[in-house]
Every structure is written in structure tokens, then in C-alpha cells.
Design an enzyme around this catalytic site. Structure first.
Site, PDB file in Angstrom:
ATOM      1  N   HIS A  17       0.853  -1.233   0.079  1.00 43.49           N
ATOM      2  CA  HIS A  17       0.085  -0.051  -0.171  1.00 43.49           C
ATOM      3  C   HIS A  17       0.941   1.317   0.110  1.00 43.49           C
ATOM      4  O   HIS A  17       1.694   1.211   0.868  1.00 43.49           O
ATOM      5  CB  HIS A  17      -0.812  -0.122   1.284  1.00 43.49           C
ATOM      6  CG  HIS A  17      -1.671   1.237   1.385  1.00 43.49           C
ATOM      7  ND1 HIS A  17      -2.038   1.927   0.550  1.00 43.49           N
ATOM      8  CD2 HIS A  17      -1.605   2.088   2.639  1.00 43.49           C
ATOM      9  CE1 HIS A  17      -2.660   3.045   0.838  1.00 43.49           C
ATOM     10  NE2 HIS A  17      -2.398   3.216   2.370  1.00 43.49           N
TER      11      HIS A  17
ATOM     12  N   HIS B  69       0.874   5.847  -0.766  1.00 49.81           N
ATOM     13  CA  HIS B  69       0.181   7.051  -1.174  1.00 49.81           C
ATOM     14  C   HIS B  69       0.434   7.708  -2.452  1.00 49.81           C
ATOM     15  O   HIS B  69       0.687   8.912  -2.424  1.00 49.81           O
ATOM     16  CB  HIS B  69       0.018   7.753  -0.025  1.00 49.81           C
ATOM     17  CG  HIS B  69      -0.412   7.392   1.323  1.00 49.81           C
ATOM     18  ND1 HIS B  69      -0.633   8.127   2.477  1.00 49.81           N
ATOM     19  CD2 HIS B  69      -0.579   6.076   1.572  1.00 49.81           C
ATOM     20  CE1 HIS B  69      -0.795   7.413   3.376  1.00 49.81           C
ATOM     21  NE2 HIS B  69      -1.171   6.181   2.990  1.00 49.81           N
TER      22      HIS B  69
ATOM     23  N   TYR C 242      -0.232  -3.683 -20.785  1.00 50.19           N
ATOM     24  CA  TYR C 242       0.357  -4.090 -19.636  1.00 50.19           C
ATOM     25  C   TYR C 242      -0.630  -3.927 -18.303  1.00 50.19           C
ATOM     26  O   TYR C 242      -0.565  -4.403 -17.487  1.00 50.19           O
ATOM     27  CB  TYR C 242       1.808  -3.639 -19.605  1.00 50.19           C
ATOM     28  CG  TYR C 242       2.615  -4.509 -19.918  1.00 50.19           C
ATOM     29  CD1 TYR C 242       3.224  -5.718 -19.554  1.00 50.19           C
ATOM     30  CD2 TYR C 242       3.236  -4.026 -21.530  1.00 50.19           C
ATOM     31  CE1 TYR C 242       4.280  -6.369 -20.125  1.00 50.19           C
ATOM     32  CE2 TYR C 242       4.064  -5.059 -22.375  1.00 50.19           C
ATOM     33  CZ  TYR C 242       4.594  -5.977 -21.609  1.00 50.19           C
ATOM     34  OH  TYR C 242       5.252  -6.698 -22.303  1.00 50.19           O
TER      35      TYR C 242
END
Length: 219
Positions: free
Chosen positions: A100, A102, A127
Site C-alpha cells: 500500500h 500513497h 500491460y
């Protein structure tokens, strides 16, 4: 009872991989400060980056370890997103890495408006279709909100990741590296979409069918 040497070696390898991927993402400004987190599945639990840790300066030995019941057993205190990561792992035993960040363009996409709530970007590159697939938007809730984990749990077996509104992407895969590579592809697709004028047309149905037939693309 101590773990066999092979298990210890595997855990050490994964700790090093987490630190290496974290440094790579940080160096490329996919994450800044103490934002973002990375986790990996082990035979006896999970590894996850510590709370408020900078992904660019991770000490492999201090990466948090939790057991199969989610109890913190070693390293620094685990990230508050642990429940979200566990929801992903619970969906598919083949998933061994979650990342994860930002990252700028994907967060910007949620601020500017995604293409569709069940598909944040149109299929504009091959892709993206082959390596990323459909990515749904998860409406904003505060970091660590358990309701986000439950939403992700219901989707995780069907997609390779989600985009959290105002917070950024969560991607998963067969390893930490695979999850990070998919995240990078998604971020670069968002950059292309946001910086191209006029906006590019999506690939045609025939072009996507060719990617399915040739490469087994999931779209």
C-alpha cells in the site's frame, strides 16, 4: 521449539525483500515520509512494516511479525492497517504479498474523479490489462477503519488490488515484489491518464480479446 533453519532463512529473505521494495518505492517517490505499508505471508503468520515507519529506511530485523491469530510477536509495533492486509490474505492462499502506498497520481485520480467506481482507469495500455486488471474504488474512510477491511475482503478474490479514495492503492500478488510491480504499473497508468491531453481512447474490445487469447489477460 526453534524453527527449522529453512524457515528462518525464508523469513530472513522475506524481511530483506520488504526492505528492498520499500526503499525502491520510496526512492521513486511512490511514497513519502512514513506513509504506506508492506506485508508478506509466512508459514507461521505474517510480516508487516511497523506503524509510522518510513518505507525508505526499513530495518529488516525490526519489521513486525504477527502470528496466525494476529498477535504481535516480534519486531516493532505493526501497522494499524494489519486488519486490511489480513482480509486480503484470507481471500486467497496464493497471495503472499500486499503493498500500500500513497502514490501521487493515484491519489490525485481519486481527487479529480476516477473513470468508473468499479474500474478507476480505462484500459489504455496492454500491460495495464495484463498486469493490473480491473481496480475498484473504495470510498473514503479514515486510515485503519475496519469497514474498509471488510469491503476489501469481499473483493480480494476477484481483483488484484483496490484504490482507497484519498489514500492510494493497495495491491497484492504471489510475492511482495509482484504486488509492488503491479502497483507501479497502475501508478504509471494513472500518470499517463492524468497528463495526456486529449485523454487517450481505451483499447478496443478486439484488442483486449487478443491480449486474453495470447497472454491469458484477466479483463
Amino acid at each position: 521449539m526453534s524453527k527449522p533453519a529453512s524457515a528462518r532463512n525464508d523469513e530472513n529473505r522475506v524481511r530483506e525483500e520488504i526492505a528492498r521494495i520499500g526503499a525502491d518505492l520510496y526512492g521513486r517517490r511512490y511514497t513519502v515520509g512514513s506513509a504506506g505499508n508492506i506485508s508478506a505471508r509466512l508459514e507461521d503468520g505474517w510480516l508487516i512494516t511497523p506503524t509510522d515507519a518510513c518505507l525508505g529506511h526499513l530495518d529488516p530485523a525490526k519489521v513486525a511479525k504477527v502470528d496466525c491469530d494476529g498477535r504481535w510477536v516480534s519486531g516493532d509495533a505493526p501497522s494499524k492497517t494489519l486488519a486490511l492486509h489480513r482480509a486480503v490474505y484470507d481471500s486467497d492462499p496464493a497471495i503472499h504479498g500486499v503493498v500500500h502506498t500513497h502514490s501521487t497520481h493515484l491519489v490525485a485520480l481519486t481527487l479529480a474523479g476516477v473513470w468508473q467506481t468499479d474500474d478507476v482507469l480505462p484500459p489504455i495500455t496492454p500491460y495495464q490489462v495484463m498486469k493490473v486488471g480491473h481496480i475498484p474504488l473504495i470510498p473514503y474512510r479514515r486510515p485503519g477503519d475496519p469497514r474498509v477491511a471488510e469491503q476489501v475482503r469481499s473483493l480480494a478474490a476477484e481483483v488484484r488490488g483496490v484504490l482507497l479514495e484519498r489514500l492510494g492503492p493497495v495491491m497484492w500478488g504471489k510475492s511482495v515484489s509482484a504486488a509492488a510491480w503491479a502497483l507501479e504499473e497502475l501508478e504509471e497508468t494513472a500518470r499517463l491518464w492524468l497528463t495526456t491531453t486529449p485523454r487517450p481512447a481505451p483499447l478496443s474490445d478486439a484488442q483486449i480479446d487478443e491480449l486474453r487469447a495470447t497472454f491469458g489477460a484477466r479483463w
